[in-house]
Scaffold this active site. Structure first.
Site, PDB file in Angstrom:
ATOM      1  N   ILE A 231       0.399  -6.410   8.878  1.00  0.00           N
ATOM      2  CA  ILE A 231      -0.720  -7.289   9.272  1.00  0.00           C
ATOM      3  C   ILE A 231      -1.872  -7.076   8.294  1.00  0.00           C
ATOM      4  O   ILE A 231      -2.361  -8.253   8.051  1.00  0.00           O
ATOM      5  CB  ILE A 231      -1.200  -6.674  10.658  1.00  0.00           C
ATOM      6  CG1 ILE A 231      -0.110  -6.606  11.912  1.00  0.00           C
ATOM      7  CG2 ILE A 231      -2.415  -7.165  11.085  1.00  0.00           C
ATOM      8  CD1 ILE A 231      -0.416  -5.890  13.013  1.00  0.00           C
TER       9      ILE A 231
ATOM     10  N   CYS B 257       2.853  -3.372   3.989  1.00  0.00           N
ATOM     11  CA  CYS B 257       2.068  -2.419   4.388  1.00  0.00           C
ATOM     12  C   CYS B 257       2.894  -1.750   5.655  1.00  0.00           C
ATOM     13  O   CYS B 257       3.691  -2.044   5.784  1.00  0.00           O
ATOM     14  CB  CYS B 257       0.549  -2.850   4.505  1.00  0.00           C
ATOM     15  SG  CYS B 257       0.005  -3.682   5.898  1.00  0.00           S
ATOM     16  N   GLY B 258       1.905  -0.860   6.370  1.00  0.00           N
ATOM     17  CA  GLY B 258       2.654  -0.127   7.468  1.00  0.00           C
ATOM     18  C   GLY B 258       3.078  -1.147   8.497  1.00  0.00           C
ATOM     19  O   GLY B 258       4.335  -1.044   8.836  1.00  0.00           O
ATOM     20  N   THR B 259       2.178  -2.133   8.966  1.00  0.00           N
ATOM     21  CA  THR B 259       2.691  -3.096   9.926  1.00  0.00           C
ATOM     22  C   THR B 259       3.057  -4.388   9.259  1.00  0.00           C
ATOM     23  O   THR B 259       3.527  -5.380   9.801  1.00  0.00           O
ATOM     24  CB  THR B 259       1.342  -3.286  10.828  1.00  0.00           C
ATOM     25  OG1 THR B 259       0.360  -3.696  10.148  1.00  0.00           O
ATOM     26  CG2 THR B 259       1.201  -1.942  11.666  1.00  0.00           C
TER      27      THR B 259
ATOM     28  N   ASP C  70       0.851  -1.061  -0.012  1.00  0.00           N
ATOM     29  CA  ASP C  70      -0.042   0.077  -0.026  1.00  0.00           C
ATOM     30  C   ASP C  70       0.966   1.323  -0.019  1.00  0.00           C
ATOM     31  O   ASP C  70       2.185   1.153  -0.142  1.00  0.00           O
ATOM     32  CB  ASP C  70      -1.146  -0.059   1.179  1.00  0.00           C
ATOM     33  CG  ASP C  70      -0.413   0.135   2.613  1.00  0.00           C
ATOM     34  OD1 ASP C  70       0.725   0.295   2.684  1.00  0.00           O
ATOM     35  OD2 ASP C  70      -1.184  -0.012   3.527  1.00  0.00           O
ATOM     36  N   HIS C  71       0.306   2.308   0.327  1.00  0.00           N
ATOM     37  CA  HIS C  71       1.147   3.684   0.227  1.00  0.00           C
ATOM     38  C   HIS C  71       2.110   3.564   1.201  1.00  0.00           C
ATOM     39  O   HIS C  71       3.383   4.004   1.175  1.00  0.00           O
ATOM     40  CB  HIS C  71       0.213   4.850   0.306  1.00  0.00           C
ATOM     41  CG  HIS C  71      -0.688   4.784   1.466  1.00  0.00           C
ATOM     42  ND1 HIS C  71      -1.683   3.838   1.424  1.00  0.00           N
ATOM     43  CD2 HIS C  71      -0.540   5.329   2.716  1.00  0.00           C
ATOM     44  CE1 HIS C  71      -2.268   3.952   2.815  1.00  0.00           C
ATOM     45  NE2 HIS C  71      -1.590   4.872   3.653  1.00  0.00           N
TER      46      HIS C  71
ATOM     47  N   ARG D  97       8.274 -33.655   8.959  1.00  0.00           N
ATOM     48  CA  ARG D  97       7.159 -33.689   9.667  1.00  0.00           C
ATOM     49  C   ARG D  97       6.447 -32.211   9.215  1.00  0.00           C
ATOM     50  O   ARG D  97       5.473 -32.130   9.469  1.00  0.00           O
ATOM     51  CB  ARG D  97       7.668 -33.294  11.286  1.00  0.00           C
ATOM     52  CG  ARG D  97       8.590 -31.949  11.504  1.00  0.00           C
ATOM     53  CD  ARG D  97       9.109 -31.976  12.952  1.00  0.00           C
ATOM     54  NE  ARG D  97       9.557 -30.630  13.177  1.00  0.00           N
ATOM     55  CZ  ARG D  97      10.775 -30.362  12.746  1.00  0.00           C
ATOM     56  NH1 ARG D  97      11.776 -31.120  11.684  1.00  0.00           N
ATOM     57  NH2 ARG D  97      11.599 -29.292  12.977  1.00  0.00           N
TER      58      ARG D  97
HETATM   59  C1  RB5 Z   1      -2.447   2.327   6.395  1.00  0.00           C
HETATM   60  O1  RB5 Z   1      -2.571   3.567   7.116  1.00  0.00           O
HETATM   61  C2  RB5 Z   1      -2.221   1.216   7.300  1.00  0.00           C
HETATM   62  O2  RB5 Z   1      -3.385   0.961   8.061  1.00  0.00           O
HETATM   63  C3  RB5 Z   1      -1.673  -0.101   6.564  1.00  0.00           C
HETATM   64  O3  RB5 Z   1      -0.337   0.117   5.771  1.00  0.00           O
HETATM   65  C4  RB5 Z   1      -1.366  -1.164   7.473  1.00  0.00           C
HETATM   66  O4  RB5 Z   1      -0.342  -1.101   8.527  1.00  0.00           O
HETATM   67  C5  RB5 Z   1      -2.731  -2.078   7.928  1.00  0.00           C
HETATM   68  O5  RB5 Z   1      -2.375  -3.309   8.418  1.00  0.00           O
END
Ligand code: RB5
Length: 149
Positions: A71, A67-69, A9-10, A134
């Site tokens: 996650i 992405c940012g995290t 993402d950005h 395994r």
């Molecule tokens: C974007 O602001 C942020 O929510 C995204 O990059 C990510 O961290 C989502 O899990």
């Protein structure tokens, strides 16, 4: 050498660009699924799913999603049947995600990892041979869960 799909993402755009350079320098083919800039806010599910579809559709051998995290994009990628996306934070989790889990999509958090740690994760992941023994029965159980949903 492998074909590696990249998407972010950005928040992950700058790290995606760094990884693309490193992969190309190492002789891999990069399939960049976007975005093409980090200025516009975009939605990580669009790019996580694109990376996943590229891998299961054999447009790429492996995928990397950022992405940012890490996650959100890992959750999204894992919704694509056949994807085993692993969010990793260091060389050890990167290596084990390939050795034990046969992760076919590596997910990284650009806001929580330094660039060099992220590049080291990518290198370790690509250098690791998927384990056998395994691990295979466990992966069969994951595939069965995937098939049942
Ligand atoms: C974007 O602001 C942020 O929510 C995204 O990059 C990510 O961290 C989502 O899990």
């Amino acid at each position: 050498m492998m074909r590696i799909a990249l998407g972010s993402d950005h928040a992950g755009y700058d790290l995606k660009a760094e990884i693309a350079v490193a992969l190309t320098s190492a002789g891999h083919e990069v399939v960049d699924l976007g975005p093409d800039n980090g200025r516009e806010s975009v939605d990580y599910p669009d790019f996580g799913s694109a990376v996943g579809h590229a891998v299961v559709g054999n447009l790429a051998d492996l995928g990397i999603a950022i992405c940012g995290t890490g996650i959100g994009i890992s959750i999204a990628a894992n919704k694509v049947s056949g994807v085993r996306a692993a969010l990793v934070h260091d060389v050890t989790t990167a290596r084990l995600s390939r050795e034990h889990n046969h992760a076919n999509v590596l997910c990284l958090g650009a806001r929580v990892l330094g660039t060099q740690v992220a590049l080291d994760c990518v290198a370790a992941w690509l250098d690791t041979t998927p384990g056998e023994g395994r691990h295979l029965g466990r992966l069969d159980k994951i595939a069965a869960l995937d098939a049942a949903r």
